[in-house]
Design a protein around this motif. Structure first.
Motif, PDB file in Angstrom:
ATOM      1  N   LEU A 165       0.837  -1.207   0.000  1.00 14.66           N
ATOM      2  CA  LEU A 165       0.000   0.000   0.000  1.00 14.66           C
ATOM      3  C   LEU A 165       0.868   1.251   0.000  1.00 14.66           C
ATOM      4  N   PRO A 166       0.417   2.310  -0.697  1.00 12.23           N
ATOM      5  CA  PRO A 166       1.231   3.538  -0.745  1.00 12.23           C
ATOM      6  C   PRO A 166       1.308   4.215   0.621  1.00 12.23           C
ATOM      7  N   SER A 167       2.431   4.861   0.880  1.00 12.67           N
ATOM      8  CA  SER A 167       2.665   5.482   2.193  1.00 12.67           C
ATOM      9  C   SER A 167       1.695   6.622   2.474  1.00 12.67           C
ATOM     10  N   PHE A 168       1.188   7.305   1.403  1.00  7.73           N
ATOM     11  CA  PHE A 168       0.383   8.506   1.644  1.00  7.73           C
ATOM     12  C   PHE A 168      -0.934   8.219   2.370  1.00  7.73           C
ATOM     13  N   ILE A 169      -1.382   6.945   2.362  1.00 11.88           N
ATOM     14  CA  ILE A 169      -2.653   6.610   3.019  1.00 11.88           C
ATOM     15  C   ILE A 169      -2.628   7.033   4.490  1.00 11.88           C
ATOM     16  N   ILE A 170      -1.434   6.887   5.129  1.00 14.54           N
ATOM     17  CA  ILE A 170      -1.374   7.310   6.542  1.00 14.54           C
ATOM     18  C   ILE A 170      -0.278   8.349   6.761  1.00 14.54           C
ATOM     19  N   LYS A 171      -0.178   9.273   5.844  1.00 15.23           N
ATOM     20  CA  LYS A 171       0.816  10.347   6.001  1.00 15.23           C
ATOM     21  C   LYS A 171       0.677  11.038   7.352  1.00 15.23           C
ATOM     22  N   ARG A 172      -0.605  11.222   7.778  1.00 17.74           N
ATOM     23  CA  ARG A 172      -0.817  11.930   9.036  1.00 17.74           C
ATOM     24  C   ARG A 172      -1.608  11.077  10.005  1.00 17.74           C
ATOM     25  N   LEU A 173      -0.910  10.264  10.792  1.00 14.32           N
ATOM     26  CA  LEU A 173      -1.587   9.493  11.837  1.00 14.32           C
ATOM     27  C   LEU A 173      -1.705  10.384  13.070  1.00 14.32           C
ATOM     28  N   PRO A 174      -2.906  10.480  13.661  1.00 15.36           N
ATOM     29  CA  PRO A 174      -2.972  11.309  14.873  1.00 15.36           C
ATOM     30  C   PRO A 174      -2.184  10.661  16.015  1.00 15.36           C
ATOM     31  N   VAL A 175      -1.135  11.326  16.463  1.00  9.10           N
ATOM     32  CA  VAL A 175      -0.325  10.864  17.594  1.00  9.10           C
ATOM     33  C   VAL A 175      -0.292  12.002  18.600  1.00  9.10           C
ATOM     34  N   ARG A 176      -0.738  11.733  19.824  1.00 11.43           N
ATOM     35  CA  ARG A 176      -0.821  12.795  20.832  1.00 11.43           C
ATOM     36  C   ARG A 176      -0.039  12.424  22.071  1.00 11.43           C
ATOM     37  N   TYR A 177       0.696  13.373  22.560  1.00 12.29           N
ATOM     38  CA  TYR A 177       1.421  13.139  23.812  1.00 12.29           C
ATOM     39  C   TYR A 177       0.663  13.786  24.973  1.00 12.29           C
ATOM     40  N   THR A 178      -0.671  13.636  24.925  1.00 14.03           N
ATOM     41  CA  THR A 178      -1.554  14.082  26.007  1.00 14.03           C
ATOM     42  C   THR A 178      -2.513  12.936  26.294  1.00 14.03           C
ATOM     43  N   TYR A 179      -3.190  12.993  27.439  1.00 14.28           N
ATOM     44  CA  TYR A 179      -4.179  11.957  27.779  1.00 14.28           C
ATOM     45  C   TYR A 179      -5.528  12.388  27.202  1.00 14.28           C
ATOM     46  N   ASP A 180      -5.649  12.329  25.891  1.00 16.00           N
ATOM     47  CA  ASP A 180      -6.848  12.834  25.210  1.00 16.00           C
ATOM     48  C   ASP A 180      -7.362  11.776  24.236  1.00 16.00           C
ATOM     49  N   ASN A 181      -8.548  11.223  24.528  1.00 19.92           N
ATOM     50  CA  ASN A 181      -9.120  10.152  23.693  1.00 19.92           C
ATOM     51  C   ASN A 181     -10.073  10.664  22.614  1.00 19.92           C
ATOM     52  N   ASN A 182     -10.195  11.982  22.453  1.00 18.62           N
ATOM     53  CA  ASN A 182     -11.094  12.525  21.436  1.00 18.62           C
ATOM     54  C   ASN A 182     -10.434  12.349  20.065  1.00 18.62           C
ATOM     55  N   TYR A 183     -11.075  11.534  19.199  1.00 13.32           N
ATOM     56  CA  TYR A 183     -10.448  11.175  17.930  1.00 13.32           C
ATOM     57  C   TYR A 183     -10.233  12.378  17.011  1.00 13.32           C
ATOM     58  N   PHE A 184     -11.207  13.294  17.013  1.00 10.37           N
ATOM     59  CA  PHE A 184     -11.128  14.425  16.087  1.00 10.37           C
ATOM     60  C   PHE A 184     -10.548  15.657  16.769  1.00 10.37           C
ATOM     61  N   ASN A 185      -9.796  16.433  16.000  1.00 10.47           N
ATOM     62  CA  ASN A 185      -9.262  17.698  16.513  1.00 10.47           C
ATOM     63  C   ASN A 185     -10.215  18.862  16.269  1.00 10.47           C
TER      64      ASN A 185
END
Length: 367
Positions: A165-185
């Motif tokens: 699979l091409p790399s661009f599919i997950i170019k931006r994986l949400p990674v947070r260094y906070t205790y925040d489970n809200n999927y959307f920004n």
């Protein structure tokens, strides 16, 4: 004099917004849909007071003030926050990847420790530029998260190995260094109180709608009675697949009634191992904080799309993009046909973007 200013093919979000806005400007519209209901993929079937998302989970989210204001003219939204859970062979992890996920995986407490762990695991790539999805994922989150929470899920979803699979599919994986489970920004999110049908019904108020009506069976008749056609179906089908068939991934849904008031404790749980055949289980009542005695769950099984299946996710690789460009070129020469929506524009669209695109097209039409 034609009978209708616009015949809109498809009673989903794009078609309904377009019809509503055209009617507001004094135009006569007819909306047709080959399904036996309005709403396209946001349609909900109400059973035992629970709105079942018939075509998979739809969670409205946007940071666009205008679009949020627009939809709130028609419905009120609840305060649902998308906080999915990942189930890997019975181990549960919070999504998106955040400090709760890292703590459960490695026992780390501080963001610094989590970053160190991920940095250390990224070294397996030896600094090379990622050439496929697997390498891209490892470069973002390391090997543990990739193996447990990405690999199996992604390969089920796309029916292909991550290395293919091409790399661009997950170019931006949400990674947070906070205790925040809200999927959307996003600034706003929620589910319409009373379900999405309420939104579509309000948009289409006072507009003639014909269901169980296949455009391709009455195409000549539609051309004869309309000044313009708004087409939200598959663009390649409109042109009789003359440049080839555009590919999609599709889903098969298995909905089950459960005699319990709470089956899984969350609206969405992803199954990220490769052995479980489905990608996720949705428990619909949690979208609207339901309290009834029973519940409904839906298992989602991804598969390769074949003609006759419902098309969901465009396969946006080079081959399909080249085919679509040829259709797009043809569509731009049309004076009496407007192509819109996910299928008409071969695009993966979030709901707020579909609405925005329809409004922008209307502004263009009525300059």
């Amino acid at each position: 004099m034609k009978k209708y200013d616009y015949v809109i093919v498809g009673a989903g979000l794009y078609g309904s917004v377009f019809a509503h806005e055209a009617k507001k400007r004094g135009k006569k519209c007819l909306v047709i849909d080959k399904r036996n209901h309005i709403g396209g993929n946001v349609y909900c079937e109400n059973k035992d007071g629970i709105n079942i998302h018939t075509y998979g989970a739809h969670i409205f989210h946007t940071s666009d003030d205008e679009i949020w204001e627009y939809v709130n003219n028609f419905v009120t939204f609840n305060r649902f926050t998308n906080s999915p859970i990942a189930n890997y062979k019975g181990e549960l992890y919070n999504l998106p990847f955040n400090m709760n996920t890292f703590n459960k995986l490695w026992g780390v407490i501080t963001p610094e420790e989590a970053k160190e762990k991920i940095e250390g695991q990224k070294q397996v790539l030896g600094g090379k530029t990622p050439e496929n999805l697997e390498e891209q994922a490892i470069s973002l989150v390391g090997t543990d998260i990739y193996e447990k929470l990405i690999k199996g899920y992604t390969e089920k979803q796309w029916g292909r190995k991550c290395t293919e699979l091409p790399s661009f599919i997950i170019k931006r994986l949400p990674v947070r260094y906070t205790y925040d489970n809200n999927y959307f920004n996003d600034k706003y999110q929620g589910i319409p109180v009373g379900g999405y049908n309420k939104l579509i019904e309000t948009l289409l108020e006072g507009i003639e709608v014909k269901l169980s009506t296949d455009f391709f069976k009455i195409k000549d008749e539609i051309v004869a009675i309309s000044d313009k056609i708004v087409f939200t179906g598959m663009i390649d089908e409109f042109y009789d697949y003359k440049f080839g068939v555009l590919e999609y991934r599709t889903l098969r849904f298995e909905t089950e009634f459960k005699e319990t008031n709470n089956y899984q404790g969350n609206a969405v749980i992803n199954y990220t191992d490769s052995e479980t055949p489905y990608t996720r289980i949705i428990e619909h009542k949690h979208f609207e904080f339901g309290t009834g005695e029973n519940t409904f769950i839906t298992k989602e099984y991804p598969k390769e799309w074949e003609k006759g299946d419902e098309p969901y996710y465009p396969v946006l690789d080079e081959k399909n993009s080249l085919i679509y460009e040829k259709y797009k070129e043809l569509s731009e020469k049309e004076e009496k046909v407007i192509f819109g929506g996910r299928l008409g524009q071969y695009k993966y669209y979030d709901m707020h973007n579909v609405i925005k695109a329809a409004i922008e097209r209307i502004k263009e039409e009525f300059k």
